[in-house]
Design a protein around this motif. Structure first.
Motif, short mmCIF file in Angstrom:
data_model
loop_
_atom_site.label_atom_id
_atom_site.label_comp_id
_atom_site.label_asym_id
_atom_site.label_seq_id
_atom_site.Cartn_x
_atom_site.Cartn_y
_atom_site.Cartn_z
N ALA A 28 0.84 -1.21 0.00
CA ALA A 28 0.00 0.00 0.00
C ALA A 28 0.87 1.26 0.00
O ALA A 28 0.59 2.21 -0.75
N ALA A 29 1.92 1.26 0.82
CA ALA A 29 2.81 2.43 0.89
C ALA A 29 3.56 2.62 -0.42
O ALA A 29 3.62 3.73 -0.97
N LEU A 30 4.15 1.56 -0.93
CA LEU A 30 4.89 1.64 -2.18
C LEU A 30 3.95 2.01 -3.33
O LEU A 30 4.32 2.78 -4.22
N GLY A 31 2.74 1.51 -3.27
CA GLY A 31 1.75 1.82 -4.31
C GLY A 31 1.38 3.28 -4.36
O GLY A 31 1.03 3.80 -5.42
N GLN A 32 1.46 3.98 -3.25
CA GLN A 32 1.18 5.42 -3.24
C GLN A 32 2.30 6.20 -3.92
O GLN A 32 2.06 7.26 -4.48
N ILE A 33 3.51 5.67 -3.86
CA ILE A 33 4.67 6.35 -4.44
C ILE A 33 4.89 5.92 -5.88
O ILE A 33 5.15 6.74 -6.75
N ALA A 34 4.82 4.61 -6.11
CA ALA A 34 5.12 4.05 -7.43
C ALA A 34 4.19 2.86 -7.70
O ALA A 34 4.58 1.71 -7.52
N PRO A 35 2.95 3.13 -8.11
CA PRO A 35 1.96 2.07 -8.23
C PRO A 35 2.28 0.96 -9.22
O PRO A 35 1.76 -0.14 -9.10
N THR A 36 3.14 1.22 -10.19
CA THR A 36 3.47 0.17 -11.14
C THR A 36 4.89 -0.36 -10.91
O THR A 36 5.47 -0.99 -11.79
N ASP A 37 5.40 -0.15 -9.70
CA ASP A 37 6.68 -0.73 -9.33
C ASP A 37 6.57 -2.25 -9.47
O ASP A 37 5.52 -2.82 -9.15
N ALA A 54 -4.50 -5.19 -1.70
CA ALA A 54 -3.74 -3.94 -1.57
C ALA A 54 -3.04 -3.60 -2.88
O ALA A 54 -2.98 -2.43 -3.29
N ALA A 55 -2.53 -4.61 -3.56
CA ALA A 55 -1.87 -4.39 -4.85
C ALA A 55 -2.87 -3.91 -5.90
O ALA A 55 -2.58 -2.99 -6.67
N VAL A 56 -4.05 -4.52 -5.92
CA VAL A 56 -5.09 -4.08 -6.87
C VAL A 56 -5.47 -2.63 -6.58
O VAL A 56 -5.63 -1.83 -7.50
N ASN A 57 -5.60 -2.28 -5.32
CA ASN A 57 -5.94 -0.90 -4.97
C ASN A 57 -4.86 0.07 -5.42
O ASN A 57 -5.16 1.18 -5.88
N ALA A 58 -3.60 -0.33 -5.28
CA ALA A 58 -2.50 0.54 -5.70
C ALA A 58 -2.52 0.78 -7.20
O ALA A 58 -2.46 1.92 -7.67
N VAL A 59 -2.62 -0.31 -7.97
CA VAL A 59 -2.62 -0.14 -9.42
C VAL A 59 -3.95 0.42 -9.92
O VAL A 59 -4.00 1.13 -10.92
N GLY A 60 -5.01 0.14 -9.21
CA GLY A 60 -6.32 0.66 -9.60
C GLY A 60 -6.38 2.17 -9.57
O GLY A 60 -6.91 2.79 -10.49
N ASP A 67 -2.82 5.63 -16.19
CA ASP A 67 -1.58 4.88 -16.37
C ASP A 67 -1.89 3.59 -17.13
O ASP A 67 -2.64 2.74 -16.64
N ILE A 68 -1.32 3.44 -18.31
CA ILE A 68 -1.62 2.30 -19.18
C ILE A 68 -1.17 0.98 -18.57
O ILE A 68 -1.91 -0.02 -18.61
N GLU A 69 0.03 0.94 -18.00
CA GLU A 69 0.52 -0.30 -17.39
C GLU A 69 -0.38 -0.72 -16.23
O GLU A 69 -0.70 -1.90 -16.08
N ALA A 70 -0.81 0.24 -15.44
CA ALA A 70 -1.71 -0.06 -14.33
C ALA A 70 -3.07 -0.54 -14.85
O ALA A 70 -3.65 -1.49 -14.30
#
Length: 132
Positions: A28-37, A54-60, A67-70
């Motif tokens: 969740a934290a990394l997703g706020q900074i770099a969601p497609t990390d 949590a990962a789906v929420n970050a990329v969502g 963001d195309i990759e997301a």
């Protein structure tokens, strides 16, 4: 005071933790900074369903912003074997208002889901996704 690099390093390290709660928070934290990390995208296949969520929420969130990759990751998550992940992905996909043909096609597929919750979200999303 922590720098962004230190925060990213801590979150990155946390995505590999043995405890699912730590992994969930790190994603969740990394997703706020770099969601497609790559570590966020890898968490879409985590062993614990709440880490995957949590990962789906970050990329969502990134997908909704264009963001195309997301967006591709969210579309793929609608076909997950995990019902929680499918529902979360459909919820995020239903918020995309770009009129993207891929989004519309995927939402149409989601209207055929066995889950009434997913069908409901997909139908309401189509109203926003289809250009007037």
């Amino acid at each position: 005071m922590k720098t962004i690099a230190e925060t990213v390093a801590a979150a990155t390290h946390g995505t590999q933790d043995d405890n699912w709660r730590v992994r969930r928070q790190a994603v969740a934290a990394l997703g706020q900074i770099a969601p497609t990390d790559p570590r966020v995208l890898a968490a879409l296949d985590d062993e614990h369903r709440l880490v995957r969520r949590a990962a789906v929420n970050a990329v969502g969130a990134a997908a909704v912003l264009g963001d195309i990759e997301a967006l591709e990751a969210v579309i793929a998550a609608t076909d997950s074997t995990c019902s929680l992940q499918r529902y979360a992905a459909t919820c995020w996909l239903s918020r995309v208002t770009s009129g993207d043909p891929e989004v519309i096609a995927e939402l149409l597929l989601c209207t055929q889901s066995r889950s009434p919750d997913i069908r409901q979200v997909a139908i309401s999303g189509l109203a926003r996704a289809v250009p007037a």
